[in-house]
Design an enzyme around this catalytic site. Structure first.
Site, PDB file in Angstrom:
ATOM      1  N   ASN A 134      33.659 -32.844  38.369  1.00 56.44           N
ATOM      2  CA  ASN A 134      32.662 -32.588  39.630  1.00 56.44           C
ATOM      3  C   ASN A 134      31.706 -32.627  38.454  1.00 56.44           C
ATOM      4  OD1 ASN A 134      33.018 -29.311  40.708  1.00 56.44           O
ATOM      5  ND2 ASN A 134      32.042 -31.033  41.264  1.00 56.44           N
TER       6      ASN A 134
ATOM      7  N   GLN B 165      27.065 -31.055  43.337  1.00 58.94           N
ATOM      8  CA  GLN B 165      25.897 -30.138  43.520  1.00 58.94           C
ATOM      9  C   GLN B 165      25.065 -30.333  42.594  1.00 58.94           C
ATOM     10  OE1 GLN B 165      29.272 -29.544  43.244  1.00 58.94           O
ATOM     11  NE2 GLN B 165      30.140 -29.412  45.288  1.00 58.94           N
TER      12      GLN B 165
ATOM     13  N   CYS C  61      30.370 -21.746  42.724  1.00 59.92           N
ATOM     14  CA  CYS C  61      30.594 -23.281  42.135  1.00 59.92           C
ATOM     15  C   CYS C  61      30.963 -22.987  40.769  1.00 59.92           C
ATOM     16  CB  CYS C  61      29.731 -24.451  42.554  1.00 59.92           C
ATOM     17  SG  CYS C  61      30.410 -25.978  41.690  1.00 59.92           S
ATOM     18  N   GLY C  62      32.570 -22.184  40.461  1.00 61.39           N
ATOM     19  CA  GLY C  62      33.139 -22.497  39.350  1.00 61.39           C
ATOM     20  C   GLY C  62      32.934 -23.889  38.253  1.00 61.39           C
TER      21      GLY C  62
ATOM     22  N   ASN D  97      33.279 -17.830  48.069  1.00 67.64           N
ATOM     23  CA  ASN D  97      33.109 -18.932  48.822  1.00 67.64           C
ATOM     24  C   ASN D  97      34.730 -18.886  49.181  1.00 67.64           C
ATOM     25  OD1 ASN D  97      34.661 -20.301  46.519  1.00 67.64           O
ATOM     26  ND2 ASN D  97      32.869 -21.977  46.371  1.00 67.64           N
TER      27      ASN D  97
ATOM     28  N   ASN E  15      36.406 -24.691  52.015  1.00 67.91           N
ATOM     29  CA  ASN E  15      37.020 -25.231  50.964  1.00 67.91           C
ATOM     30  C   ASN E  15      39.031 -25.373  51.719  1.00 67.91           C
ATOM     31  OD1 ASN E  15      34.709 -26.039  50.063  1.00 67.91           O
ATOM     32  ND2 ASN E  15      34.930 -23.328  49.884  1.00 67.91           N
TER      33      ASN E  15
ATOM     34  N   GLU F  34      36.457 -29.865  49.603  1.00 63.91           N
ATOM     35  CA  GLU F  34      35.173 -29.152  49.495  1.00 63.91           C
ATOM     36  C   GLU F  34      34.183 -28.975  50.624  1.00 63.91           C
ATOM     37  OE1 GLU F  34      33.398 -28.044  46.347  1.00 63.91           O
ATOM     38  OE2 GLU F  34      34.330 -28.877  44.076  1.00 63.91           O
TER      39      GLU F  34
ATOM     40  N   CYS G 199      37.292 -29.017  41.527  1.00 61.50           N
ATOM     41  CA  CYS G 199      37.337 -27.412  41.944  1.00 61.50           C
ATOM     42  C   CYS G 199      37.395 -26.364  41.374  1.00 61.50           C
ATOM     43  CB  CYS G 199      37.351 -27.565  43.903  1.00 61.50           C
ATOM     44  SG  CYS G 199      36.912 -25.331  44.629  1.00 61.50           S
ATOM     45  N   GLY G 200      36.708 -25.280  40.433  1.00 59.13           N
ATOM     46  CA  GLY G 200      36.889 -24.139  39.748  1.00 59.13           C
ATOM     47  C   GLY G 200      37.012 -23.368  40.612  1.00 59.13           C
TER      48      GLY G 200
END
Length: 275
Positions: free
Chosen positions: A12, A45, A74-75, A158, A191, A209, A218-219
């Site tokens: 990511n 991102q 965002c993890g 989120n 998401n 996402e 995706c964390g």
């Protein structure tokens, strides 16, 4: 010229920019252009490091998707954020407290180079996700013109929808994800995670996402899946989450408690670009 760093967490990938020592502003159009993998830098991102708004915190953390939209959390980016501020000498701390647009999180740089993130308390109250439902449930029915899905709904800063599947390799992530990410019951979009339970301590996961389509990892999606699985009595307190880009370890003591995520954050290169 804007100085930036390219980083990734399990594939990511991010463009990380120091907004503490540089005066920077990005329009949505500029972000879309920079995110283009053919004509720009290319990333999932853009992460912006800003001075803290609260004197008790170290930084403010902003996240922009490849489509130019700003999101709350965002993890994987949070782990890269921690490594970035240490590598750039913006802090000497191993424990870093930051604010996001959805709250406050704590980042801890481990001796092995991994980063552990206190992702906060998972939100299950529908109105706060936000998700349209009469009351909080472990499982919801989500209807589309083509099919009805059983899902869990949760926010990790989120919104996430988590669907259990038999085999993550065969599920049509793009088709189902794109049909659900703008579902009317999620007013801010969502998401969409597809979770395969291997055993109570191990799952496989793919995530579509919001604003970025499917990513290698995706964390927050991993956190959401682990929490939903635990709420549905399918998973243990510690879960290994295998994503296409690699694995994360999620620890959660249960409802009302903060959730912890541990995983890698990798530096790729430093660069500069004229906006």
């Amino acid at each position: 010229m804007i100085h930036f760093t390219k980083m990734h967490g399990l594939g990511n990938d991010f463009m990380v920019v120091d907004g503490v020592t540089q005066n920077v502003f990005f329009s949505p159009e500029q972000i879309r252009r920079l995110a283009d993998r053919n004509f720009g830098i290319g990333f999932d991102q853009l992460l912006l490091v800003e001075p803290p708004y609260d004197p008790d915190l170290d930084f403010h953390y902003r996240i922009f998707n490849a489509d130019g939209s700003e999101v709350e959390q965002c993890g994987n980016g949070a782990r890269c954020f921690a490594r970035f501020v240490r590598n750039k000498g913006l802090t000497q701390k191993n424990k870093i407290r930051v604010s996001t647009n959805s709250g406050k999180i704590t980042l801890r740089i481990e001796r092995d180079g991994n980063v552990t993130v206190n992702m906060g308390v998972p939100v299950i109250e529908p109105s706060q996700i936000p998700f349209k439902a009469k009351k909080s449930e472990k499982t919801y029915l989500l209807q589309t013109p083509m099919q009805t899905y059983l899902c869990g709904a949760i926010s990790m800063g989120n919104p996430h929808c988590v669907i259990q599947v038999e085999d993550v390799q065969t599920v049509n992530v793009d088709e189902i994800g794109s049909s659900l990410t703008r579902h009317e019951r999620f007013p801010k979009g969502v998401n969409v995670g597809f979770m395969q339970v291997i055993n109570p301590g191990h799952i496989k996961l793919r995530v579509y996402e919001r604003g970025a389509a499917e990513t290698l990892a995706c964390g927050t999606g991993a956190c959401a899946a682990a929490a939903v699985g635990q709420l549905q009595d399918k998973l243990d307190k510690q879960v290994r989450v295998d994503l296409p880009g690699g694995s994360l370890i999620i620890n959660w003591e249960g409802e009302g408690k903060p959730l912890w995520m541990t995983g890698p954050a990798e530096h790729v290169y430093d660069g500069q670009i004229q906006l």
